[in-house]
Design a protein around this motif. Structure first.
Motif, PDB file in Angstrom:
ATOM      1  N   GLY A 373     166.586  19.131  48.507  1.00 35.56           N
ATOM      2  CA  GLY A 373     165.928  18.248  49.460  1.00 35.56           C
ATOM      3  C   GLY A 373     164.539  18.768  49.791  1.00 35.56           C
ATOM      4  O   GLY A 373     163.542  18.060  49.662  1.00 35.56           O
ATOM      5  N   VAL A 374     164.464  20.036  50.224  1.00 38.31           N
ATOM      6  CA  VAL A 374     163.187  20.697  50.512  1.00 38.31           C
ATOM      7  C   VAL A 374     163.204  22.059  49.832  1.00 38.31           C
ATOM      8  O   VAL A 374     164.135  22.845  50.013  1.00 38.31           O
ATOM      9  N   TRP A 375     162.180  22.332  49.035  1.00 40.91           N
ATOM     10  CA  TRP A 375     162.025  23.601  48.322  1.00 40.91           C
ATOM     11  C   TRP A 375     160.810  24.306  48.909  1.00 40.91           C
ATOM     12  O   TRP A 375     159.710  23.759  48.910  1.00 40.91           O
ATOM     13  N   VAL A 376     161.022  25.524  49.427  1.00 37.19           N
ATOM     14  CA  VAL A 376     159.956  26.237  50.147  1.00 37.19           C
ATOM     15  C   VAL A 376     159.769  27.609  49.525  1.00 37.19           C
ATOM     16  O   VAL A 376     160.747  28.305  49.228  1.00 37.19           O
ATOM     17  N   MET A 377     158.502  28.011  49.341  1.00 34.08           N
ATOM     18  CA  MET A 377     158.219  29.374  48.912  1.00 34.08           C
ATOM     19  C   MET A 377     158.021  30.245  50.148  1.00 34.08           C
ATOM     20  O   MET A 377     157.422  29.817  51.134  1.00 34.08           O
ATOM     21  N   VAL A 397     168.001  22.630  51.895  1.00 33.78           N
ATOM     22  CA  VAL A 397     166.723  23.337  52.041  1.00 33.78           C
ATOM     23  C   VAL A 397     166.869  24.676  51.334  1.00 33.78           C
ATOM     24  O   VAL A 397     167.843  25.402  51.565  1.00 33.78           O
ATOM     25  N   ALA A 398     165.920  25.021  50.473  1.00 34.08           N
ATOM     26  CA  ALA A 398     165.941  26.300  49.766  1.00 34.08           C
ATOM     27  C   ALA A 398     164.624  27.023  49.994  1.00 34.08           C
ATOM     28  O   ALA A 398     163.554  26.426  49.882  1.00 34.08           O
ATOM     29  N   VAL A 399     164.720  28.300  50.335  1.00 37.02           N
ATOM     30  CA  VAL A 399     163.526  29.135  50.514  1.00 37.02           C
ATOM     31  C   VAL A 399     163.590  30.255  49.489  1.00 37.02           C
ATOM     32  O   VAL A 399     164.514  31.064  49.494  1.00 37.02           O
ATOM     33  N   PHE A 400     162.605  30.304  48.588  1.00 42.50           N
ATOM     34  CA  PHE A 400     162.586  31.269  47.500  1.00 42.50           C
ATOM     35  C   PHE A 400     161.354  32.157  47.613  1.00 42.50           C
ATOM     36  O   PHE A 400     160.296  31.714  48.050  1.00 42.50           O
ATOM     37  N   CYS A 401     161.485  33.400  47.172  1.00 38.41           N
ATOM     38  CA  CYS A 401     160.294  34.246  47.019  1.00 38.41           C
ATOM     39  C   CYS A 401     160.026  34.413  45.530  1.00 38.41           C
ATOM     40  O   CYS A 401     160.520  35.323  44.887  1.00 38.41           O
ATOM     41  N   CYS A 402     159.290  33.456  44.995  1.00 39.25           N
ATOM     42  CA  CYS A 402     158.867  33.519  43.599  1.00 39.25           C
ATOM     43  C   CYS A 402     157.465  32.962  43.535  1.00 39.25           C
ATOM     44  O   CYS A 402     156.987  32.338  44.478  1.00 39.25           O
ATOM     45  N   LYS A 403     156.780  33.176  42.433  1.00 39.78           N
ATOM     46  CA  LYS A 403     155.391  32.754  42.298  1.00 39.78           C
ATOM     47  C   LYS A 403     155.302  31.394  41.634  1.00 39.78           C
ATOM     48  O   LYS A 403     156.066  31.056  40.756  1.00 39.78           O
ATOM     49  N   ASP A 404     154.320  30.589  42.102  1.00 38.25           N
ATOM     50  CA  ASP A 404     154.030  29.328  41.427  1.00 38.25           C
ATOM     51  C   ASP A 404     153.506  29.583  40.028  1.00 38.25           C
ATOM     52  O   ASP A 404     152.782  30.549  39.789  1.00 38.25           O
ATOM     53  N   ASP A 405     153.841  28.714  39.103  1.00 36.78           N
ATOM     54  CA  ASP A 405     153.124  28.667  37.822  1.00 36.78           C
ATOM     55  C   ASP A 405     151.916  27.765  38.049  1.00 36.78           C
ATOM     56  O   ASP A 405     151.946  26.575  37.789  1.00 36.78           O
ATOM     57  N   ALA A 460     174.932  21.684  46.894  1.00 38.79           N
ATOM     58  CA  ALA A 460     175.159  23.124  46.981  1.00 38.79           C
ATOM     59  C   ALA A 460     175.053  23.513  48.461  1.00 38.79           C
ATOM     60  O   ALA A 460     175.426  22.729  49.327  1.00 38.79           O
ATOM     61  N   ALA A 461     174.564  24.711  48.764  1.00 42.66           N
ATOM     62  CA  ALA A 461     174.474  25.140  50.156  1.00 42.66           C
ATOM     63  C   ALA A 461     173.534  24.241  50.956  1.00 42.66           C
ATOM     64  O   ALA A 461     172.554  23.715  50.424  1.00 42.66           O
ATOM     65  N   GLY A 462     173.827  24.101  52.245  1.00 44.00           N
ATOM     66  CA  GLY A 462     172.916  23.349  53.103  1.00 44.00           C
ATOM     67  C   GLY A 462     171.563  24.032  53.175  1.00 44.00           C
ATOM     68  O   GLY A 462     170.525  23.397  52.943  1.00 44.00           O
ATOM     69  N   LEU A 463     171.554  25.347  53.480  1.00 44.73           N
ATOM     70  CA  LEU A 463     170.329  26.148  53.441  1.00 44.73           C
ATOM     71  C   LEU A 463     170.574  27.359  52.555  1.00 44.73           C
ATOM     72  O   LEU A 463     171.561  28.086  52.738  1.00 44.73           O
ATOM     73  N   TYR A 464     169.682  27.582  51.607  1.00 44.04           N
ATOM     74  CA  TYR A 464     169.772  28.713  50.689  1.00 44.04           C
ATOM     75  C   TYR A 464     168.508  29.543  50.899  1.00 44.04           C
ATOM     76  O   TYR A 464     167.390  29.055  50.699  1.00 44.04           O
ATOM     77  N   ILE A 465     168.694  30.807  51.293  1.00 42.93           N
ATOM     78  CA  ILE A 465     167.547  31.636  51.677  1.00 42.93           C
ATOM     79  C   ILE A 465     167.431  32.819  50.724  1.00 42.93           C
ATOM     80  O   ILE A 465     168.376  33.602  50.559  1.00 42.93           O
ATOM     81  N   ILE A 486     175.094  27.909  55.303  1.00 44.77           N
ATOM     82  CA  ILE A 486     173.857  28.694  55.166  1.00 44.77           C
ATOM     83  C   ILE A 486     174.184  29.914  54.312  1.00 44.77           C
ATOM     84  O   ILE A 486     175.110  30.670  54.633  1.00 44.77           O
ATOM     85  N   ALA A 487     173.434  30.118  53.236  1.00 46.40           N
ATOM     86  CA  ALA A 487     173.641  31.257  52.339  1.00 46.40           C
ATOM     87  C   ALA A 487     172.355  32.069  52.284  1.00 46.40           C
ATOM     88  O   ALA A 487     171.306  31.542  51.894  1.00 46.40           O
ATOM     89  N   ILE A 488     172.438  33.351  52.677  1.00 51.68           N
ATOM     90  CA  ILE A 488     171.258  34.221  52.700  1.00 51.68           C
ATOM     91  C   ILE A 488     171.458  35.290  51.630  1.00 51.68           C
ATOM     92  O   ILE A 488     172.287  36.188  51.783  1.00 51.68           O
ATOM     93  N   TYR A 489     170.695  35.170  50.551  1.00 51.82           N
ATOM     94  CA  TYR A 489     170.836  36.077  49.418  1.00 51.82           C
ATOM     95  C   TYR A 489     169.752  37.150  49.399  1.00 51.82           C
ATOM     96  O   TYR A 489     169.878  38.150  48.710  1.00 51.82           O
TER      97      TYR A 489
END
Length: 685
Positions: A373-377, A397-405, A460-465, A486-489
């Motif tokens: 739904g929402v993808w956040v860096m 909602v997913a929050v990832f720490c990865c770099k944009d191409d 999948a998870a409601g919020l994936y961090i 809520i899944a915090i990885y």
């Protein structure tokens, strides 16, 4: 004498008629139907020759496509001839009118020359002696006026030579109803900014080698009900302070973006259909700041709306659907307001907030997208509030720490377009808009914030961090998602999870993986299909209600180091709290309710000296209340956040009703188009 066409082959007739002058061609047209069709068939021969042989007649597709022939050379020549006739007709009287076709001309029409060797050395001098419909011929050169030039009567001003040989640095003040300017290059005078007001209604603008419509230098006006398609660059390009009203157009099938707004460009973009473009439907960058409302933006091959490179803007009440990239894509300093849009059925994520993206994402329905739904860096700072985020294929909602191409992204959003001509980027950095409202439409935040959202029925998870920065998750309803609520990885900084309702998810309520830091405070974690909270990380679990879950209420595993205080905890079928492996911390001052099987708390641990369990209150329920399924009444304090009526069927129906209502309301504004039964200006107001 009459001639029968059947006496000679048509090819021979066409060869003979190709020598006729214009008046004789006209006479032949009225002989009979056969002669008329014969004259019309000369389109690519005699009519083309007449059209291109006229010294005052440009190629019909000049200057963008001089190599593309018109639909009819005869019609192009006829239109030019009728227009020119107005300016060559002599008459005693003069009737004032706004319509070019009604002008009359005095018999003493004369030609005035302007140039270094002529009687007049500048345009102002020539205009001072010009009468109605006089012709002013300007010889090659650059002519600059130090003050504004007034056009008092209708005149022709024609440059001699090729286009570009005559340049005017002039600011006109037009008092006459019409004038004719031909073969001139007009440039802004040094002493005043030029503001152009244009009106373009019901045109077809297609197959241009550059942008279909290009607006700059504070240009304004109305562009309405046009069909703008198949252009090599943007359908509409708005920059350098231009501020038009773009209303009820179809903008589609472009080789780049549908609309580009940059360089302090503004404008109101309303009730348009923008679809099938190879890049973003609307692309906002370099301090572009439009208001985009009530549009239908769909089936683009990149993002529906892309906001990049410090672009801003207000994106309000649009339908953004079936785009191949994010419905809305915000990154690299983009800071828009995205409010009350329907963002649905995309082939990727609903909203993407990439590297250094910001903005307020509020009150949107983000539904049925094939990605998240929402993808956040994690390097971005969005404020995500009051959205309905449901039935997306992956995370809500997913929050990832990865770099944009970045190179891949820019190639698909118009990154190599000529956005920096004439040193514009430098001026954009310093030329900020004075309209305070556009720049303070939402307050900046210092920590990414996800609050007051309804996140339900996602795949999948409601919020994936998976974040490397602090994140606040406040007062959301996370319900019936097909994995953990809520899944915090990953969270090297604290993730604050406060006052959320986390219910009926297909796995657990909250999962905290090894090495993560989390604060759980004031949440209601109810009726999840597995454990209420599972933690392998560190932090605090304070003043939560963790009840009715099908696994453990709270499970601490591996090297968890948690302080669990003042919670109300119960499990239907298992222990309220399980402390396993090398878990440590403190479990104290909690109320632990017995479940149906009578289990309370598992105190067995491999290093009990590192885990303090004390001052907990264990409560039992009567047999009758346990049988009825109503074991406890939470009244001091009342139950922590719980969405009333939060069952799968109710939530799903409400979401679908909201989607249908929003689609109908916005689509009615777009499909209605411009009104034919009244003034278009009335319909705008």
């Amino acid at each position: 004498m009459t001639m029968e066409i059947s006496g000679l082959p048509l090819e021979l007739w066409r060869l003979i008629l190709a020598y006729l002058p214009l008046p004789d061609l006209g006479r032949c047209c009225v002989v009979c139907r056969a002669w008329y069709e014969l004259i019309i068939s000369l389109d690519n021969t005699r009519w083309r020759q007449l059209c291109l042989g006229c010294s005052e007649c440009k190629h019909p597709n000049w200057p963008n496509h001089p190599d593309v022939k018109p639909h009819s050379w005869r019609e192009a020549f006829r239109q030019h001839h009728l227009t020119s006739k107005i300016w060559t007709r002599n008459a005693q009287d003069l009737e004032s009118s706004n319509c070019l076709y009604l002008f009359r001309r005095k018999k003493d029409r004369k030609t005035i020359f302007v140039g270094p060797t002529s009687e007049h050395v500048n345009l102002r001098s020539a205009l001072a002696v010009a009468n109605v419909y006089d012709k002013i011929i300007i010889l090659p050169g650059v002519y600059e006026e130090q003050n504004e030039v007034t056009l008092k009567v209708p005149v022709e001003i024609i440059g001699r030579g090729k286009l570009g040989d005559v340049a005017l640095l002039v600011s006109f003040d037009q008092h006459c109803p019409t004038a004719r300017l031909c073969n001139l290059v007009l440039m802004p005078a040094w002493f005043t900014p030029v503001v152009y007001k244009i009106i373009m209604i019901r045109n077809e603008i297609s197959q241009c080698k550059a942008s279909g419509i290009f607006l700059r230098l504070a240009a304004g006006g109305l562009i309405a009900d046009n069909n703008i398609h198949s252009n090599s660059e943007a359908g509409i390009d708005i920059r350098k302070g231009a501020n038009p009203l773009i209303l009820c157009n179809q903008i589609h099938s472009g080789h780049r973006s549908g609309i580009v707004v940059l360089g302090n460009g503004k404008g109101i973009i309303r009730s348009n259909r923008i679809y099938g473009n190879k890049e973003a439907g609307i692309y906002i960058l370099y301090n572009g700041n439009p208001v985009v409302s009530g549009n239908h933006i769909y089936q683009g091959l990149a993002a529906g709306v892309a906001v990049n490179e410090n672009g801003r803007g207000q994106i309000l009440e649009n339908i953004i659907r079936e785009n191949h990239w994010g419905g809305a894509d915000i990154r690299r300093g983009g800071d828009p307001v995205l409010r009350k849009n329907l963002i649905c059925y995309g082939y990727s994520d609903g909203v993407v907030v990439g590297e250094r993206g910001k903005g307020l994402i509020e009150g949107n329905t983000i539904y049925g997208n094939k990605g998240c739904g929402v993808w956040v860096m994690s390097s971005s700072l969005p404020h995500i509030a009051n959205n309905q985020i449901s039935r997306n294929n992956i995370y809500g909602v997913a929050v990832f720490c990865c770099k944009d191409d970045v190179s891949d992204y820019l190639n698909n959003q118009g990154g190599d377009e000529n956005f920096s001509d004439e040193g514009e980027i430098i001026s954009w950095e310093n030329d900020f808009d004075s309209d305070e409202e556009r720049y303070t439409s939402h307050k900046p935040i210092t920590v990414a914030l996800i609050e007051f959202n309804n996140i339900n029925h996602n795949g999948a998870a409601g919020l994936y961090i998976k974040s490397s920065e602090t994140l606040n998750i406040i007062a959301n309803a996370v319900h019936a998602n097909h994995d953990n609520g809520i899944a915090i990885y990953q969270s090297s900084q604290f993730t604050h999870i406060t006052n959320n309702s986390i219910t009926c998810n297909s796995v657990g309520g909250v999962l905290v993986e090894t090495g993560c830091k989390v604060e759980l405070r004031g949440n209601g974690i109810y009726d999840n299909s597995s454990h209420g909270v599972t933690s392998k990380g560190e932090g605090t679990v304070l003043e939560n209600d963790i009840l009715g879950n099908h696994g453990y209420g709270l499970q601490l595993l591996e090297n968890a180091d948690m302080k669990v205080t003042k919670n109300r905890i119960q499990s239907l079928h298992d222990y309220g709290i399980a402390i396993l492996d090398q878990a440590k911390g403190a479990v104290q001052e909690n109320q632990i309710f017995r479940g149906k099987v009578g289990k309370t708390i598992l105190e067995k641990t491999e290093n009990p000296e590192k885990c303090t369990v004390q001052s907990n209150e264990i409560l039992s329920c009567s047999k009758n209340s346990c049988r009825s399924g109503i074991a406890w009444k939470l009244d001091n304090p009342p139950a922590r956040p719980l969405v009333e009526g939060s069952n799968r069927a109710t939530s799903m129906v409400q979401t679908r009703q909201r989607v249908a209502s929003m689609t109908t309301r916005i689509a009615a504004r777009v499909e209605g188009g411009c009104h034919d039964n009244g003034s278009i200006f009335c319909s705008i107001l």
